[in-house]
Every structure is written in C-alpha cells, then in structure tokens.
Design an enzyme around this catalytic site. Structure first.
Site, PDB file in Angstrom:
ATOM      1  N   LYS A  18       1.075   2.655  38.413  1.00 42.26           N
ATOM      2  CA  LYS A  18       1.093   4.118  38.425  1.00 42.26           C
ATOM      3  C   LYS A  18       1.337   4.641  39.839  1.00 42.26           C
ATOM      4  CE  LYS A  18      -0.464   3.398  34.244  1.00 42.26           C
ATOM      5  NZ  LYS A  18       0.380   3.447  33.052  1.00 42.26           N
ATOM      6  N   GLY A  22      -3.768  -1.057  22.178  1.00 44.15           N
ATOM      7  CA  GLY A  22      -3.116  -2.239  21.629  1.00 44.15           C
ATOM      8  C   GLY A  22      -1.625  -2.156  21.396  1.00 44.15           C
ATOM      9  N   GLY A  23      -0.950  -1.162  21.984  1.00 49.09           N
ATOM     10  CA  GLY A  23       0.491  -1.027  21.757  1.00 49.09           C
ATOM     11  C   GLY A  23       1.297  -2.230  22.203  1.00 49.09           C
TER      12      GLY A  23
END
Length: 413
Positions: free
Chosen positions: A363, A278-279
């Site tokens: 990524k 949840g950052g």
C-alpha cells in the site's frame, strides 16, 4: 522494445529519444509522468542515484489516464524476416510484415528482456512514436487512421492475427460512442481495401506483457487521436468477477497472473498471508491448488469451507513454514505500512526461500509512491537481492497500492 527493419536484415541496437504515449489509470497521470521522468534519468545516467524528478511541462503532455513525452530508451532490434523488394505491380497483401501477438501461454516468469525505460508500473499500455490525427467527424478520423495504417504496411506481410485496439478515457462522457463509431468505420474501409488483413484483426489488447505490433489508437477527445503500430504491454487488464468470490480483492490476484505469465496449478501449494475474507485463497483453490489461508479474521463466500483451503487463525507476521517446507506460492495482501511488509514478510520469505513464486501487494496511500517504487528496484530491496525476476505494477483493479509478482532465485547462497 522496438523493432528495427534495416537493409539486408541486419539487427542493430541503438539508444535514442523516442516519443511515447503511456496509458494508465485516470487520476494517476501525475505519478505516471513522474515515473516517465525517472525512467528517462535512469536510461541517461544508469549508475547515478535517482532523486524524485520534477515534471517538465514543456516536455510532458497529460490527459485523463495518459501522458505523452519524449523518452530516452534502448531500442534493440527484434528478429524480423522480410522479403526482397517487390515491384510496384505487386499487391499490398503480398507486401505486409508478419505480425506477432503476445500469448500468455508462451510467457514464462522471465520471458522477454524488458528495457528499464519501458518497464513502467503505472503504464498499462505504452505506444511508441504515436502519430496525432484530427477530424471533425467519424468518417474523417477513420479515413486518416486507415490511411496511416495502410501506408505503414509497405514492405510488410501479415500472415497471422494482429491486435486492433481503439480506446479512450472513460471519464469523457460520450467519447466511447465516438471511439466505437470510428472503429467501425475504420474496419469498413479496411475490408474494402485489404480484406485479407482485415479478417485477421483481433479487437482488444492482447494478454500478457511485452512488445506487440498491430494498430493502437487512443482518443484524447472527440476530434483528436493518437495512432501507433507498436506498443509495450504492461499486462494489466479488467477481469471478470465471480459471484462466489468473497471480496473485490479476488480481481487483483486474477489480474496479477497475467502480469506474471503463470497461475497456480492443480496440486501446487499456496500460503496466503492476511487471507481474510479469502478472495486470493479462493482464486488459487478454484484452480486446484492447496491453500493455507493465514488470518485471525474469518473466511467468507466461496472460501469458507472450501475443501482446498486450510484456514489457520494466526498472525501473518509470525507465521513460518515447517522446517524444510517450501510453498509454491506466497500471496500477501495486508492493510499494513509497506516497509513493515517488506522487512518482516518479504525479506525472510524470499531470503529463506520459503516460496517459489509470489504475488504481494504494498500500500502506498500513506507514503511517497514514487519513493517506494524507487526502493523496490534499489540494490537494498529484498526483491533485487533474492528474486530471480519480478515486476511491479499498478493494476487495473489496484487502488493506492503496487502489486509485485515474480519468482525466487533458488540458486542464491
């Protein structure tokens, strides 16, 4: 982008080889060198397909986190007002150019045309035409830097704050103390010679992206530094942590706002795909945005139970907005193969205009980073096809990943 000061104030764009020093994350200088070579090829052959370039050691010099090379780049003039010639008796304070600072609040998602050769993903700061100085002591280095700076101020007028940046690779033990010592000695010299200009100096790299003019000094070791008056800002910078943030990933999205030139506003809507823990959701909610956090995993820290965050335990790849629903922001930071994200999330979300702006991480740890970077800017890329504008960056807080920020072209059919 480079300023040209010509007789009569005429502004002319031209193309030429220029020496640059590109600074990025230490450990990624090989990728930075490859990106610079690719940019040079695109500038020289803009319509040709670019193959993965081979570094040329005789043209490229590298150190921890930096690469110096000659780069062929378009150099359009900026609008600069300068006064009529002055007599020899006029003071230097009356012969200095006004210096512009890059202001995040003045930037939009499409602010500033970025020359292709300078819109680099791995470069945090690019110095144009750096001058190399050498010295065995702090005072010798400071005197040389001050001399170059004051000499460059001829026929210029400084009326506003200007960035004064001294930096060097953190990997060299003790170099930070040398840099600080030279910076302090430089300012002492400047105060004695041109005190008014010295008072306008602002330490640290300006926020935002694009051209900046001031003084930029990068130390490659204890006795060698590169000095430039002009730089191109990539927008990356170290961010302050928040104890309530659920993860370190919070810092990435905080940094990405500066690259985009905008952040979520109160009342805006955000869809955060792959939200847990949840950052990113927490970052938007703290600004007053309403967040739909999509992830089968649990939220933690400040995101857990936050009144602005609605947690939906669903698969990020299968989630779709309701009919007619458009989110102001799409966030996506998934630990997935990048083409899966591009094909199954980025393409439909941008093509269907399910969002207005986006911050997306891709990524590259298990793929060819340079090939992926080329794909993102190729005609078949969903960003090229559907975005009004976008920027690809390797952020200060990124590891083996690119962050792509931009806005969706709502006018496309």
């Amino acid at each position: 982008m480079v300023r040209q000061i010509l007789a009569g104030g005429t502004a002319v764009a031209r193309i030429a080889w220029t020496v640059i020093l590109a600074l990025g994350q230490a450990g990624y200088e090989d990728l930075l060198a490859l990106e610079l070579e690719g940019a040079a090829q695109r500038a020289e052959h803009p319509t040709s397909s670019i193959q993965r370039p081979t570094p040329k050691s005789e043209q490229v010099e590298r150190g921890p986190g930096w690469v110096r090379t000659a780069l062929r780049a378009e150099r359009p003039a900026l609008n600069i007002q300068h006064s009529a010639p002055k007599s020899e008796e006029d003071s230097m304070q009356k012969r200095q150019e006004r210096v512009e600072r890059v202001d995040l609040n003045a930037l939009g998602t499409d602010a500033g045309e970025i020359p292709d050769a300078l819109d680099l993903a791995f470069a945090h700061l690019t110095l144009r035409e750096p001058v190399e100085v050498h010295g065995v002591s702090v005072n010798v280095l400071a005197q040389q830097i001050a001399g170059l700076f004051m000499q460059s101020l001829r026929d210029e007028r400084v009326d506003s704050a200007w960035p004064c940046v001294f930096d060097g690779p953190a990997e060299i033990v003790g170099l930070g103390r040398r840099v600080s010592g030279v910076e302090k000695a430089f300012h002492e010299i400047l105060k004695k010679k041109i005190s008014r200009v010295a008072r306008l100096a602002v330490a640290g790299t300006p926020r935002g992206t694009g051209p900046a003019r001031g003084l930029f000094v990068f130390f490659s070791d204890f006795g060698r530094a590169f000095v430039a008056r002009e730089a191109w800002l990539g927008g990356q910078r170290r961010m302050a942590d928040d104890e309530a943030a659920p993860s370190r990933s919070f810092l990435k999205v905080e940094e990405a706002y500066g690259v985009l030139g905008r952040e979520p506003q109160p009342g805006e809507t955000v869809c955060d795909l792959g939200a847990a823990p949840g950052g990113w959701s927490y970052s938007a909610a703290q600004r007053g945005a309403r967040v739909v956090a999509v992830d089968n995993g649990p939220l933690k820290g400040g995101a857990l139970g936050h009144p602005q965050i609605e947690h939906r335990c669903e698969d990020a790849f299968k989630f779709k907005p309701l009919d007619g629903e458009t989110f102001d922001w799409l966030f996506c930071d998934l630990l997935e193969e990048p083409h899966q994200v591009l094909n199954h999330i980025v393409e439909p979300w941008l093509a269907q205009r399910w969002c207005r702006r986006f911050v997306i991480n891709l990524k590259f740890g298990h793929v060819d980073a340079m090939a992926l970077l080329a794909e993102l800017g190729a005609p078949g890329s969903p960003f090229v096809a559907h975005a009004e504008s976008f920027r690809v960056r390797h952020l200060y807080h990124d590891r083996e990943e690119f962050t792509v920020v931009g806005s969706v072209n709502i006018h496309l059919n």
